[in-house]
Design a protein around this motif. Structure first.
Motif, PDB file in Angstrom:
ATOM      1  N   ILE A  90      -7.682  10.411   0.658  1.00 53.26           N
ATOM      2  CA  ILE A  90      -6.624  11.037  -0.126  1.00 53.26           C
ATOM      3  C   ILE A  90      -6.730  12.550   0.063  1.00 53.26           C
ATOM      4  O   ILE A  90      -7.726  13.165  -0.332  1.00 53.26           O
ATOM      5  CB  ILE A  90      -6.717  10.672  -1.622  1.00 53.26           C
ATOM      6  N   GLU A  91      -5.705  13.134   0.661  1.00 51.10           N
ATOM      7  CA  GLU A  91      -5.729  14.572   0.924  1.00 51.10           C
ATOM      8  C   GLU A  91      -5.726  15.358  -0.383  1.00 51.10           C
ATOM      9  O   GLU A  91      -4.906  15.102  -1.268  1.00 51.10           O
ATOM     10  CB  GLU A  91      -4.512  14.971   1.769  1.00 51.10           C
ATOM     11  N   HIS A  92      -6.676  16.281  -0.491  1.00 49.22           N
ATOM     12  CA  HIS A  92      -6.800  17.158  -1.661  1.00 49.22           C
ATOM     13  C   HIS A  92      -6.824  16.334  -2.959  1.00 49.22           C
ATOM     14  O   HIS A  92      -6.258  16.720  -3.970  1.00 49.22           O
ATOM     15  CB  HIS A  92      -5.646  18.168  -1.699  1.00 49.22           C
ATOM     16  N   GLY A  93      -7.502  15.204  -2.870  1.00 45.39           N
ATOM     17  CA  GLY A  93      -7.548  14.291  -4.018  1.00 45.39           C
ATOM     18  C   GLY A  93      -8.705  14.550  -4.956  1.00 45.39           C
ATOM     19  O   GLY A  93      -8.780  13.955  -6.031  1.00 45.39           O
ATOM     20  N   GLY A  94      -9.656  15.399  -4.530  1.00 46.96           N
ATOM     21  CA  GLY A  94     -10.814  15.680  -5.392  1.00 46.96           C
ATOM     22  C   GLY A  94     -11.947  14.720  -5.114  1.00 46.96           C
ATOM     23  O   GLY A  94     -12.380  14.563  -3.983  1.00 46.96           O
ATOM     24  N   HIS A  95     -12.433  14.053  -6.159  1.00 48.59           N
ATOM     25  CA  HIS A  95     -13.568  13.142  -6.018  1.00 48.59           C
ATOM     26  C   HIS A  95     -13.109  11.782  -5.488  1.00 48.59           C
ATOM     27  O   HIS A  95     -12.129  11.206  -5.953  1.00 48.59           O
ATOM     28  CB  HIS A  95     -14.269  12.965  -7.371  1.00 48.59           C
TER      29      HIS A  95
ATOM     30  N   ALA B 225      -9.461   7.429  -5.248  1.00 48.82           N
ATOM     31  CA  ALA B 225      -9.119   6.275  -4.416  1.00 48.82           C
ATOM     32  C   ALA B 225      -9.578   4.933  -4.960  1.00 48.82           C
ATOM     33  O   ALA B 225      -9.144   3.884  -4.473  1.00 48.82           O
ATOM     34  CB  ALA B 225      -9.712   6.464  -3.015  1.00 48.82           C
ATOM     35  N   GLY B 226     -10.458   4.935  -5.990  1.00 46.88           N
ATOM     36  CA  GLY B 226     -11.017   3.681  -6.491  1.00 46.88           C
ATOM     37  C   GLY B 226      -9.979   2.686  -6.954  1.00 46.88           C
ATOM     38  O   GLY B 226     -10.047   1.490  -6.626  1.00 46.88           O
ATOM     39  N   GLY B 227      -8.982   3.156  -7.696  1.00 45.62           N
ATOM     40  CA  GLY B 227      -7.939   2.262  -8.203  1.00 45.62           C
ATOM     41  C   GLY B 227      -7.108   1.668  -7.078  1.00 45.62           C
ATOM     42  O   GLY B 227      -6.793   0.474  -7.082  1.00 45.62           O
ATOM     43  N   ILE B 228      -6.774   2.478  -6.101  1.00 49.40           N
ATOM     44  CA  ILE B 228      -5.975   2.011  -4.962  1.00 49.40           C
ATOM     45  C   ILE B 228      -6.748   0.978  -4.153  1.00 49.40           C
ATOM     46  O   ILE B 228      -6.222  -0.078  -3.794  1.00 49.40           O
ATOM     47  CB  ILE B 228      -5.565   3.208  -4.074  1.00 49.40           C
TER      48      ILE B 228
ATOM     49  N   LYS C 277       3.013   6.033  -2.810  1.00 48.49           N
ATOM     50  CA  LYS C 277       4.252   6.711  -3.212  1.00 48.49           C
ATOM     51  C   LYS C 277       4.362   6.831  -4.730  1.00 48.49           C
ATOM     52  O   LYS C 277       4.728   7.883  -5.257  1.00 48.49           O
ATOM     53  CB  LYS C 277       5.460   5.942  -2.658  1.00 48.49           C
ATOM     54  N   LYS C 278       4.002   5.757  -5.413  1.00 46.44           N
ATOM     55  CA  LYS C 278       4.076   5.749  -6.874  1.00 46.44           C
ATOM     56  C   LYS C 278       3.166   6.810  -7.478  1.00 46.44           C
ATOM     57  O   LYS C 278       3.538   7.504  -8.439  1.00 46.44           O
ATOM     58  CB  LYS C 278       3.686   4.359  -7.401  1.00 46.44           C
ATOM     59  N   GLU C 279       1.953   6.961  -6.923  1.00 46.58           N
ATOM     60  CA  GLU C 279       0.998   7.932  -7.442  1.00 46.58           C
ATOM     61  C   GLU C 279       1.114   9.288  -6.746  1.00 46.58           C
ATOM     62  O   GLU C 279       0.365  10.212  -7.051  1.00 46.58           O
ATOM     63  CB  GLU C 279      -0.425   7.378  -7.298  1.00 46.58           C
ATOM     64  N   ASN C 280       2.062   9.378  -5.801  1.00 46.03           N
ATOM     65  CA  ASN C 280       2.291  10.615  -5.040  1.00 46.03           C
ATOM     66  C   ASN C 280       0.995  11.141  -4.433  1.00 46.03           C
ATOM     67  O   ASN C 280       0.665  12.328  -4.535  1.00 46.03           O
ATOM     68  CB  ASN C 280       2.939  11.694  -5.920  1.00 46.03           C
ATOM     69  N   LYS C 281       0.267  10.240  -3.788  1.00 46.81           N
ATOM     70  CA  LYS C 281      -0.997  10.613  -3.154  1.00 46.81           C
ATOM     71  C   LYS C 281      -0.813  10.643  -1.635  1.00 46.81           C
ATOM     72  O   LYS C 281      -0.494   9.637  -1.026  1.00 46.81           O
ATOM     73  CB  LYS C 281      -2.111   9.630  -3.547  1.00 46.81           C
TER      74      LYS C 281
ATOM     75  N   ILE D 138       0.833  -1.210   0.000  1.00 50.63           N
ATOM     76  CA  ILE D 138       0.000   0.000   0.000  1.00 50.63           C
ATOM     77  C   ILE D 138       0.863   1.253   0.000  1.00 50.63           C
ATOM     78  O   ILE D 138       0.575   2.225  -0.714  1.00 50.63           O
ATOM     79  CB  ILE D 138      -0.954  -0.008   1.213  1.00 50.63           C
ATOM     80  N   TYR D 139       1.931   1.229   0.790  1.00 48.02           N
ATOM     81  CA  TYR D 139       2.820   2.391   0.835  1.00 48.02           C
ATOM     82  C   TYR D 139       3.389   2.690  -0.548  1.00 48.02           C
ATOM     83  O   TYR D 139       3.441   3.848  -0.979  1.00 48.02           O
ATOM     84  CB  TYR D 139       3.956   2.131   1.827  1.00 48.02           C
ATOM     85  N   ASN D 140       3.797   1.639  -1.251  1.00 50.13           N
ATOM     86  CA  ASN D 140       4.342   1.821  -2.600  1.00 50.13           C
ATOM     87  C   ASN D 140       3.295   2.342  -3.575  1.00 50.13           C
ATOM     88  O   ASN D 140       3.618   3.118  -4.487  1.00 50.13           O
ATOM     89  CB  ASN D 140       4.941   0.509  -3.107  1.00 50.13           C
ATOM     90  N   LEU D 141       2.029   1.919  -3.410  1.00 54.42           N
ATOM     91  CA  LEU D 141       0.953   2.440  -4.262  1.00 54.42           C
ATOM     92  C   LEU D 141       0.816   3.952  -4.099  1.00 54.42           C
ATOM     93  O   LEU D 141       0.740   4.694  -5.079  1.00 54.42           O
ATOM     94  CB  LEU D 141      -0.381   1.779  -3.908  1.00 54.42           C
TER      95      LEU D 141
END
Length: 596
Positions: free
Chosen positions: A563-568, A573-576, A243-247, A238-241
């Motif tokens: 997800i902070e300031h992620g929008g919708h 977050a659906g993909g994660i 980090k990879k998407e910078n979320k 999960i951490y890598n997910l």
């Protein structure tokens, strides 16, 4: 008569002499005998080795590396101290002036203990020079242990770290005077008493030079290990997910019975920095980072709830008897109260809406009307019963309660009356409402199973298996109506038009959930057309929530993403969330058969 008086005083004199003889021969003898015994009998305390922390697969995630420490005899004069430091410098690279200052800071006429000048010396480098160093009577070398965290930033918010025991710590627990270190955060702090263990001791006889000449008896120190429910493979994944998407944000993965399998906050920090004492520069860099890597956002991060409270609020409404779940309410895209227009997220409205569509499409107008129908005090009282507005009881320190406001709360906080517009804002999780990700996860478990779990990081304390704690908080009517809420949550993730349907992909079973788009700044009334989230500056974008349970028919796991300031929520977050459920299958946490 005179003779009698003389004889009386002679008798008193004999009594006084006899008493003094008794004091000198009996009492003083015992006193000096005890004093002598204290001089030759000594109790030496033995430090326990701090307990190891394991993950769910018995992988050590906090353990102790064998090191050495060097101490010098107290009360050394300046010349002797310098000569001793020069002697040490023959065998190892040291800063003489720095060690001189360290020694002098601790040296005093009141201190009779050896003064530590070097800690955590490398075992392999030191073991070969110990015989030479030990020739100097001023030097004492002892083994000690360095607490080590191999997973660093991956597990730091869960494990926390240890540090030197302060005077305040020692005052609370005098045994720390001998043990020296204590838990400062995370599991290390919450279970510090368990992990610290129990002091041992040995009674010895020493000579005038304080050398041990005989051991009388020994009581060995005791240590206790802890095993967690946390799976490091899932944690790392999960951490890598993120980090990879910078979320930036927080993910909670929990069994419906409360066992925490993963808590991931990104960004994070390396907890090894604290064990020896973090530098001022590193500390300043950490605490002044705008993304708050030091904060355990899952339990101490406060965020507007947005729409993730709507399932619980919907259950409260239909169980009240004031709202028919099947009755349709018209949503034109706004509701007017007084001179103010409260808008729906969809400007042209949703048309006719019942409880299923209200959850599926996250219809604000529907829940505005729920707020008007029930009132803030009724809603707040029941949301608190369902897991919001108070601590969940998770076994981590620094958990925060969040805020579920009501009229009394506002009066106590601001000395102001409550306004009807604030009820509408609160009814869609905005305004004063603040929650933590762990509260959202716990409430989602309640919606999934009808029971409110107490989340638990630890699985075993020593050999003692911890049992799940499930609270029965719903009324009979709420339990009977709960399937209606679950149906709405299923539609969020599976039905055309569901706010997460397009973003939950590739799962071998159905899940249910709720999205949330929690605004962090207000939109003025005169703004007719809202900007898209991706058009806003990062810090003005809404926080994105997606909280889920699965498999739908037989709920086993909760996955909550913020997800902070992620929008919708669904989009951010659906993909994660989808990838996490796939990983749960891969790790054999979820059995697919019969759950489609």
């Amino acid at each position: 008569m005179r003779l009698k008086i003389i004889l009386f005083f002679i008798f008193i004199g004999y009594l006084i002499i006899a008493f003094k003889v008794y004091i000198l021969t009996v009492v003083s003898h015992k006193y000096y005998e005890n004093l002598a015994n204290n001089n030759i009998h000594k109790k030496i305390y033995l430090k326990p080795i701090r307990g190891i922390i394991y993950d769910s697969n018995h992988i050590p995630i906090a353990y102790n590396e064998l090191k050495f420490s060097m101490s010098l005899k107290p009360h050394l004069k300046s010349k002797e101290l310098n000569n001793t430091l020069k002697f040490i410098a023959k065998y190892m690279d040291i800063n003489n002036s720095k060690l001189y200052k360290i020694y002098q800071r601790q040296n005093s006429v009141y201190n009779h203990n050896y003064i530590p000048i070097l800690e955590y010396l490398n075992y392999n480098k030191t073991i070969s020079i110990i015989p030479d160093l030990s020739q100097n009577k001023n030097i004492k070398i002892e083994s000690n242990y360095l607490r080590t965290y191999p997973y660093k930033d991956r597990l730091s918010h869960i494990l926390g770290y240890v540090g030197k025991a302060s005077q305040k710590d020692i005052k609370k627990n005098p045994e720390l005077r001998y043990i020296k270190i204590t838990g400062k955060n995370g599991i290390e702090k919450y279970y510090n008493k368990v992990l610290t263990g129990q002091l041992g001791y040995k009674n010895v006889i020493v000579n005038a030079r304080n050398q041990i000449i005989k051991e009388l008896n020994i009581t060995k120190p005791k240590s206790t290990n802890i095993q967690l429910n946390v799976n490091t493979k899932l944690q790392d994944f999960i951490y890598n997910l993120l980090k990879k998407e910078n979320k930036k944000g927080s993910i909670v993965v929990m069994k419906t019975t409360g066992e925490i399998v993963a808590i991931v906050n990104y960004p994070s920090y390396d907890n090894n920095l604290f064990v020896k004492g973090i530098s001022v520069k590193a500390w300043q860099k950490l605490i002044h980072n705008n993304f708050k890597p030091f904060l355990n956002k899952a339990v101490a991060g406060l965020y507007p709830a947005g729409s993730v409270i709507k399932p619980a609020e919907g259950l409260i409404a239909i169980a009240s008897g004031k709202l028919n779940p099947y009755k349709k309410v018209f949503c034109p895209g706004y509701i007017e109260v007084g001179k103010r227009r409260f808008r729906d997220w969809k400007p042209d409205g949703h048309g006719e809406v019942n409880i299923f569509k209200a959850i599926k499409r996250s219809v604000d107008v529907y829940f505005y009307k729920v707020g008007l129908l029930l009132g803030i005090d009724y809603i707040a009282k029941n949301l608190k019963r369902m897991g919001f507005g108070h601590k969940t009881g998770i076994d981590l320190p620094n958990e925060r309660s969040g805020i579920i406001p009501d009229k009394e709360w506002k009066w106590k906080k601001y000395h102001q009356n409550w306004y009807i517009g604030e009820t509408l804002n609160a009814s869609i999780g905005q305004g004063y409402v603040l929650v933590t990700p762990i509260q959202v996860a716990v409430n989602t478990a309640l919606m999934a199973t009808g029971k409110l779990p107490v989340p638990r990081i630890a699985e075993k304390i020593g050999n003692k298996q911890l049992q799940p704690i499930l609270k029965d908080v719903l009324t009979k009517k709420e339990k009977r109506l709960l399937p209606l809420i679950r149906k709405g949550m299923w539609e969020v993730c599976n039905s055309p038009g569901g706010t997460a349907t397009r973003h939950i992909v590739g799962l071998p079973f159905a899940i249910a959930g709720k999205t949330g788009t929690a605004q962090v700044h207000s939109i003025p009334q005169d703004v007719k057309k809202r900007k898209r989230e991706d058009e806003l500056a990062y810090w003005k974008r809404s926080h994105a929530w997606l909280t889920t349970y699965g498999p739908y028919k037989h709920p086993q796991f909760i996955v909550t993403a913020m997800i902070e300031h992620g929008g919708h929520g669904g989009e951010a977050a659906g993909g994660i969330v989808s990838e996490i459920y796939k990983k749960l299958v891969q790790l054999h946490y979820i059995k697919i058969k019969g759950h489609k």
